[in-house]
Design a protein around this motif. Sequence first.
Motif: not given
Length: 265
Positions: A16-24, A111-114, A162-163
């Motif tokens: 996920t670090e490099f895919l555009p889907i948010s590693s964080s 800002m870390r809420s689902p 995040p996200g």
Amino acid sequence: MDWLQVVVLSIVQGLTEFLPISSSAHLILVPVLTPWDDQGLAFDVALHIGSLSAVVLYFRQELARMAVSWAGSLRGGGMDDDARLAWGVLLATLPVCVFGLAFRDAIEVGMRSPLIIAAGLIGFGLVLGYADWRHRGGRSEYQLRLRDVVLIGLAQALALIPGTSRSGITITAALLLGMSREGAARFSFLLSIPVIVLAGGLEVTGLIQEAATVDWPAVVVGTLLSGISAYLCIHYFLVVIKRVGMQPFVVYRLLLGAWLLWLFW
């Protein structure tokens, strides 16, 4: 940490670090959706080292040329394509440094809420889908203008939410500015190098202050798995986007975001 947690977190980070889907987003969600305890700073540092090693190894030839040309430009040797690209990477990193230091505590605490993650996945996923659908350009990373670099750098700062996805938002901005899919992705990957170094540096500082016991076997395995999965991810992502573009990743973001809304609304 048990070994299943080590393997899952390492592969999730590497992919996920490099895919555009948010590693964080994924690394925040794993402990939320599983009974596992927080993995700790030492393991986070290990995962970043693995990802950094992968991107440096993959782009080793380009980085070597960029380093030589950049050093030459400092000595008054003029600006070729590699020197301009190196300066572009450095300039585009400045906004995320400034905003990251200014708002780090607020982002980590508030800002870390689902639900925020879900909104970022869906909202910026739709923008990525639009950018990929309408992309008209074919410029490579070596054909960036100063305006492009500044705008992509400002877009990268949004990845602090995040996200959003650092790679996703930088690729989106690059596509909207007329770059090819491959050129946008390659510039995004090069931008990841100083960002990972800076993020890892902050984590190392925290680790030194924390003085916690390090699970060295988990750290070593995590570094290796993260690096291998990240390297393979970079290679196959560049292959896939030539054929099908970004839409599969957009669909994934929308489905994951919708699922999170259903779970946590």
